[in-house]
Scaffold this active site. Structure first.
Site, mmCIF file in Angstrom:
data_model
loop_
_atom_site.group_PDB
_atom_site.id
_atom_site.type_symbol
_atom_site.label_atom_id
_atom_site.label_comp_id
_atom_site.label_asym_id
_atom_site.label_seq_id
_atom_site.Cartn_x
_atom_site.Cartn_y
_atom_site.Cartn_z
ATOM 1 N N HIS A 1 40.738 30.498 36.822
ATOM 2 C CA HIS A 1 39.280 30.659 36.296
ATOM 3 C C HIS A 1 39.111 30.467 34.945
ATOM 4 O O HIS A 1 38.077 30.144 34.624
ATOM 5 C CB HIS A 1 38.935 32.117 36.889
ATOM 6 N N CYS B 1 37.431 32.543 47.569
ATOM 7 C CA CYS B 1 37.055 32.947 46.093
ATOM 8 C C CYS B 1 35.334 33.440 46.358
ATOM 9 O O CYS B 1 34.612 32.881 46.825
ATOM 10 C CB CYS B 1 37.142 31.657 45.423
ATOM 11 N N LEU B 2 35.198 34.474 45.437
ATOM 12 C CA LEU B 2 33.871 35.036 45.266
ATOM 13 C C LEU B 2 32.791 33.922 44.889
ATOM 14 O O LEU B 2 31.504 34.064 45.173
ATOM 15 C CB LEU B 2 33.805 36.321 44.683
ATOM 16 N N GLY C 1 40.001 40.447 43.048
ATOM 17 C CA GLY C 1 40.051 39.985 41.557
ATOM 18 C C GLY C 1 38.799 39.431 41.129
ATOM 19 O O GLY C 1 38.136 38.871 42.056
ATOM 20 N N GLN D 1 33.096 34.238 36.155
ATOM 21 C CA GLN D 1 32.470 34.416 37.314
ATOM 22 C C GLN D 1 31.123 35.083 37.140
ATOM 23 O O GLN D 1 30.633 35.470 38.118
ATOM 24 C CB GLN D 1 33.393 35.057 38.123
ATOM 25 N N HIS E 1 45.223 32.899 40.454
ATOM 26 C CA HIS E 1 43.939 32.661 40.760
ATOM 27 C C HIS E 1 42.749 32.825 39.804
ATOM 28 O O HIS E 1 42.065 32.033 39.326
ATOM 29 C CB HIS E 1 43.662 33.324 42.197
ATOM 30 N N GLU E 2 43.040 34.094 39.151
ATOM 31 C CA GLU E 2 42.144 34.366 38.202
ATOM 32 C C GLU E 2 42.397 34.000 36.884
ATOM 33 O O GLU E 2 41.232 33.473 36.120
ATOM 34 C CB GLU E 2 42.275 36.041 37.955
HETATM 35 ZN ZN ZN Z 1 38.054 32.915 42.453
#
Ligand code: ZN
Length: 155
Positions: free
Chosen positions: A135, A89-90, A46, A51, A131-132
């Site tokens: 963000h 998480c990226l 995701g 991000q 999760h997204e």
């Molecule tokens: Zn993330």
């Protein structure tokens, strides 16, 4: 080639509540395409627009049919039943921890063509969406680890 860099934790853009997408312009469609490439390159499941430095309500979820774009997503129902799984998480590289989330959700959003869509998700799919959407509200997994603040570092 995608020129999007993935923003790391510490950058204020990750802590802002993202703005609603007012209109699905060609620039938004291009961003969706570029984010899809970035997500694939980073092997993410995701990716949210903040991000990549764009503070707008847009995120991508990787599905078996390729990236699915959710514009102005809203979780309209969450199951009371929750489970705890490890998440990364990226934007928080090498940090992993346990996060408690609803097992099932219903999400309402606009697709790339501006059509209102709604579906129910469960398991990992529901987890990634939660999760997204976090963000888009400036929330990171670092805020959610259980027990509070506990995580491990991975290489
Ligand atoms: Zn993330």
């Amino acid at each position: 080639m995608s020129k999007l860099n993935i923003i790391k934790e510490g950058d204020p853009v990750l802590r802002k509540k993202a703005d609603k997408v007012a209109k699905i312009t060609p620039e938004i469609k291009q961003l969706i395409f570029d984010m899809g490439k970035s997500m694939k390159k980073a092997k993410g499941i995701g990716l949210a627009a903040p991000q990549v430095g764009k503070s707008i309500q847009l995120c991508l979820i990787n599905t078996e049919n390729g990236p699915l774009a959710l514009i102005n997503p809203k979780i309209v129902w969450k199951s009371l039943r929750k489970d705890i799984e490890e998440e990364g998480c990226l934007s928080c590289p090498d940090v992993f921890g346990l996060v408690k989330r609803s097992k099932g959700i219903k999400v309402k959003f606009l697709d790339e063509n501006g059509k209102i869509k709604k579906f129910k998700a469960k398991g990992l799919f529901a987890r990634v969406i939660q999760h997204e959407v976090d963000h888009l509200n400036g929330i990171l997994i670092l805020d959610k680890f259980v027990p509070k603040g506990s995580f491990k570092k991975k290489k």
